[in-house]
Design an enzyme around this catalytic site. Structure first.
Site, mmCIF file in Angstrom:
data_model
loop_
_atom_site.group_PDB
_atom_site.id
_atom_site.type_symbol
_atom_site.label_atom_id
_atom_site.label_comp_id
_atom_site.label_asym_id
_atom_site.label_seq_id
_atom_site.Cartn_x
_atom_site.Cartn_y
_atom_site.Cartn_z
ATOM 1 N N SER A 51 37.278 44.571 46.097
ATOM 2 C CA SER A 51 36.537 43.639 46.943
ATOM 3 C C SER A 51 37.442 42.493 47.390
ATOM 4 O O SER A 51 38.510 42.280 46.841
ATOM 5 C CB SER A 51 35.348 43.083 46.162
ATOM 6 O OG SER A 51 34.595 44.125 45.586
ATOM 7 N N GLY A 52 36.985 41.751 48.393
ATOM 8 C CA GLY A 52 37.703 40.570 48.831
ATOM 9 C C GLY A 52 38.360 40.735 50.181
ATOM 10 O O GLY A 52 38.404 41.828 50.757
ATOM 11 N N THR A 58 41.576 40.434 51.090
ATOM 12 C CA THR A 58 42.866 41.133 51.153
ATOM 13 C C THR A 58 42.682 42.637 51.264
ATOM 14 O O THR A 58 43.486 43.329 51.897
ATOM 15 C CB THR A 58 43.710 40.800 49.910
ATOM 16 O OG1 THR A 58 43.763 39.386 49.752
ATOM 17 C CG2 THR A 58 45.118 41.337 50.050
ATOM 18 N N GLY A 117 42.214 43.105 44.843
ATOM 19 C CA GLY A 117 42.839 41.797 44.905
ATOM 20 C C GLY A 117 42.720 41.068 43.584
ATOM 21 O O GLY A 117 42.357 41.641 42.556
ATOM 22 N N ASP A 125 42.159 36.668 42.002
ATOM 23 C CA ASP A 125 42.081 35.240 42.275
ATOM 24 C C ASP A 125 43.307 34.508 41.736
ATOM 25 O O ASP A 125 43.671 33.448 42.232
ATOM 26 C CB ASP A 125 40.809 34.663 41.651
ATOM 27 C CG ASP A 125 39.554 35.304 42.234
ATOM 28 O OD1 ASP A 125 39.459 35.383 43.475
ATOM 29 O OD2 ASP A 125 38.696 35.748 41.463
ATOM 30 N N LYS A 144 39.647 37.619 38.052
ATOM 31 C CA LYS A 144 38.907 38.174 39.169
ATOM 32 C C LYS A 144 37.446 37.781 38.998
ATOM 33 O O LYS A 144 37.022 37.427 37.910
ATOM 34 C CB LYS A 144 39.060 39.695 39.222
ATOM 35 C CG LYS A 144 40.494 40.124 39.540
ATOM 36 C CD LYS A 144 40.722 41.627 39.379
ATOM 37 C CE LYS A 144 39.774 42.461 40.184
ATOM 38 N NZ LYS A 144 39.865 42.163 41.634
ATOM 39 N N GLY A 200 34.437 36.720 43.929
ATOM 40 C CA GLY A 200 33.463 37.342 44.815
ATOM 41 C C GLY A 200 32.287 37.958 44.087
ATOM 42 O O GLY A 200 31.465 38.658 44.692
ATOM 43 N N GLU A 255 34.491 45.965 39.536
ATOM 44 C CA GLU A 255 35.946 45.993 39.701
ATOM 45 C C GLU A 255 36.630 46.461 38.424
ATOM 46 O O GLU A 255 37.604 47.215 38.467
ATOM 47 C CB GLU A 255 36.449 44.605 40.097
ATOM 48 C CG GLU A 255 36.083 44.219 41.528
ATOM 49 C CD GLU A 255 36.399 42.777 41.851
ATOM 50 O OE1 GLU A 255 36.428 42.443 43.056
ATOM 51 O OE2 GLU A 255 36.602 41.977 40.927
ATOM 52 N N LYS A 315 48.081 33.128 44.902
ATOM 53 C CA LYS A 315 47.607 33.698 43.647
ATOM 54 C C LYS A 315 48.738 33.921 42.639
ATOM 55 O O LYS A 315 48.488 34.294 41.498
ATOM 56 C CB LYS A 315 46.906 35.035 43.923
ATOM 57 C CG LYS A 315 45.985 35.041 45.139
ATOM 58 C CD LYS A 315 44.891 33.995 45.040
ATOM 59 C CE LYS A 315 44.069 33.883 46.318
ATOM 60 N NZ LYS A 315 43.371 35.098 46.692
#
Length: 284
Positions: A33-34, A36, A91, A93, A103, A106, A112, A130
């Site tokens: 997710s995210g 990127t 991705g 954080d 992570k 989101g 994930e 990051k």
């Protein structure tokens, strides 16, 4: 840096990660997710010549990205028993020097982690913001997914562990109440001091067990995960996919570990358009 520069950095990282780790003959590929990950899917679409590949999303957003690219999604619980994903892209954080990740910004951390652990290898794609030496350097909190009924109990327990301000995450319109995950759980964002790596503890920079106010990444993750009411913790630590597979081979595949939470490589898109790749052997 402008938003345009940040997006260019994400795209460069996604393109290189896919070039290095996407195999068009793969059967199953995890998609995280995210923002990127949009560029990862874009790069896969350019390279994919195999319509039989099934893509496993970590939530609603990543499923829509897969569908919009004309690729075929399949839900995690539809995977055949015993089948591992060939690779999972996601991705983060924040990432430290030992490739531990935070992570959950989101709110998709549970799915994930399911996908990362089901993959032969997890490849992380991020921008330069990051890239840190230790977790909780720039990213302020540990995201924690909790059962609504246990929210207050868990917040109290987090304070005992040393969190200064464990807060329930609300929606953008605060009057709408707490944000809910795909599992209808809540997210608590817990502030802690910057987390130590294993090397930090070995070098005597702190005990890392909370007794002196310091926590090591793996230790705090286990402590939080052990709280009744916690579904999952937004710290991805421990083994990577290669190490997990080696452990299974050594134990005659009797070990419950399938894949790993830690990426085998992290691709950071930099301000100047270059890509820095961090692995357990260092950066290049």
């Amino acid at each position: 840096m402008t938003d345009t520069n940040v997006e260019a950095a994400k795209r460069a990282a996604g393109q290189q990660a896919v070039a290095d780790h996407f195999d068009p003959s793969a059967s199953y590929v995890g998609i995280g997710s995210g923002t990127t990950i949009v560029y990862v899917v874009e790069a896969i679409k350019e390279r994919s010549t195999n319509p039989a590949i099934r893509f496993v999303p970590t939530g609603y957003q990543s499923r829509q990205v897969i569908i919009n690219a004309g690729l075929t999604p399949v839900s995690f619980d539809a995977l055949p028993s015993g089948i591992l994903l060939d690779v999972a892209f996601d991705g983060a954080d924040e990432v430290d020097t030992e490739l531990n990740c935070i992570k959950g910004g989101g709110a998709c951390l549970f799915q994930e982690k399911l996908v990362a652990e089901r993959a032969k290898k997890f490849v992380c794609v991020a921008d330069y913001r990051k890239r840190q030496d230790r977790l909780l350097t720039n990213w302020p909190t540990i995201p924690i997914e909790v059962a609504p009924l246990a929210q207050i109990k868990v917040q109290d327990a987090l304070r005992v562990l040393g969190s200064t301000d464990p807060r329930l995450r609300t929606t953008l319109l605060e009057k709408s109440g707490p944000l809910k995950t795909d599992q209808d759980f809540y997210i608590i964002d817990a502030k802690f001091p910057t987390l130590l790596t294993r090397k930090d503890v070995k070098d005597g920079k702190g005990k890392g067990d909370g007794s002196d106010g310091t926590w090591e990444v793996n230790t705090i993750a286990k402590a939080i995960k052990g709280l009744t009411g916690v579904l999952e913790v937004g710290i991805f630590s421990g083994l990577d996919g290669d190490a997990a597979q080696a452990l299974r081979a050594e134990s005659g595949e009797k070990d419950a570990v399938s894949g790993g939470q830690v990426p085998v490589a992290v691709y950071f898109g930099m301000q100047d358009g270059s890509v820095v790749v961090r692995t357990k052997d260092g950066e290049h």
